[in-house]
Enzyme design. Structure first.
Site, mmCIF file in Angstrom:
data_model
loop_
_atom_site.group_PDB
_atom_site.id
_atom_site.type_symbol
_atom_site.label_atom_id
_atom_site.label_comp_id
_atom_site.label_asym_id
_atom_site.label_seq_id
_atom_site.Cartn_x
_atom_site.Cartn_y
_atom_site.Cartn_z
ATOM 1 N N SER A 138 31.995 -67.719 78.808
ATOM 2 C CA SER A 138 33.440 -67.563 78.680
ATOM 3 C C SER A 138 33.789 -67.409 77.213
ATOM 4 O O SER A 138 33.047 -67.877 76.334
ATOM 5 C CB SER A 138 34.154 -68.795 79.250
ATOM 6 O OG SER A 138 35.531 -68.790 78.925
ATOM 7 N N TYR A 151 36.092 -78.268 79.063
ATOM 8 C CA TYR A 151 35.720 -76.958 79.600
ATOM 9 C C TYR A 151 35.065 -76.117 78.508
ATOM 10 O O TYR A 151 34.005 -75.500 78.732
ATOM 11 C CB TYR A 151 36.937 -76.228 80.161
ATOM 12 C CG TYR A 151 36.601 -74.835 80.635
ATOM 13 C CD1 TYR A 151 35.813 -74.635 81.765
ATOM 14 C CD2 TYR A 151 37.029 -73.710 79.936
ATOM 15 C CE1 TYR A 151 35.464 -73.364 82.191
ATOM 16 C CE2 TYR A 151 36.692 -72.422 80.361
ATOM 17 C CZ TYR A 151 35.911 -72.258 81.481
ATOM 18 O OH TYR A 151 35.558 -70.984 81.899
#
Length: 251
Positions: A138, A151
């Site tokens: 990501s 995250y």
């Protein structure tokens, strides 16, 4: 000539499902996920294009992962490519207000789950002397953003693991790629916001986000490279996004 075999985790939705559809003409598919009914439906949908085998497990469950991969019939034992796609974001809160349960879900799924799936497949690829591992990271693994703390940490770990895999597996002829998407319009935000559909939808308003099919096409391109070429690290953003925190919206 028998098609090569691709194993996809998180194949029941989003990028994993789109990748299964995009790669079905080229690969035999081992589709993995937690929802058996969805896997069965996807198998029916793609059966006219390729051979499909399904495995139902949660990547966070180490024993279930190992048992599922060990259960593969002999004709499915060779795996030429692995797409580590399973994972999710849970919550969006400053570190002092974060939920321990959310932290566990992200670290267990995004990091430990990737490791659990990779370990037995790496052993197969070592014995074959070839293979290709693609880890879905990501933009959050390249930049930390406010309230993204754990995250982001999990995706930074994916980036580091990918680099380490590439070094350690180099002697065995195994390619390793990381794909780091920016904003992709899937169920990602719906999960992050605990099913709050309105809040999730607001993330993608005012600009054209990436679609799961865009990442699937990138995966297809990575896998189509010649044997002597590896696309090692890819960041892919929608045109409207300049960084993890800069998005041009026209509301």
């Amino acid at each position: 000539m028998t098609k090569p075999t691709l194993l996809i985790t998180g194949a029941t939705s989003g990028i994993g499902k789109a990748a299964a559809k995009a790669l079905a003409p080229t690969y035999r598919l081992i589709l993995c996920g937690r929802r058996k009914a969805v896997l069965d439906e996807l198998k029916r949908e793609l059966s006219s294009l390729t051979e499909v085998h399904t495995l139902t497990f949660d990547v966070r469950d180490k024993q279930a992962v190992f048992a599922a991969i060990d259960s593969l019939p002999n004709e499915w034992s060779r795996i030429d490519a692995l797409l580590n796609n399973a994972g999710n974001a849970h919550g969006l809160a400053p570190i002092q207000d974060g939920s321990v349960e959310d932290w566990d879900a992200m670290m267990d799924g995004n990091v430990k789950g990737l490791l659990y799936v990779s370990k037995p497949i790496i052993e197969k690829m070592k014995n074959q002397g070839s293979g290709h591992i693609i880890n879905i990271g990501s933009i959050a693994g390249k930049e930390v953003y406010p309230n993204g703390n754990v995250y982001c940490a999990s995706k930074f770990a994916v980036d580091a693991l990918t680099q380490g895999m590439r070094m350690d597996l180099n002697p065995f002829g195994i390619k390793v790629t990381a794909i780091h998407p920016g904003l992709v319009e899937t169920d990602f935000s719906l999960v992050r916001f605990k099913g709050d559909a309105e809040r999730a939808a607001s993330v993608y308003k005012g600009y054209k986000a990436l679609q799961a099919e865009d990442i699937a096409e990138t995966i297809r391109f990575v896998l189509s490279a010649p044997a002597h070429v590896v696309l090692s690290d890819i960041v892919i953003l929608p045109t409207a996004q300049a960084s993890a925190t800069i998005v041009k919206k026209t509301l």
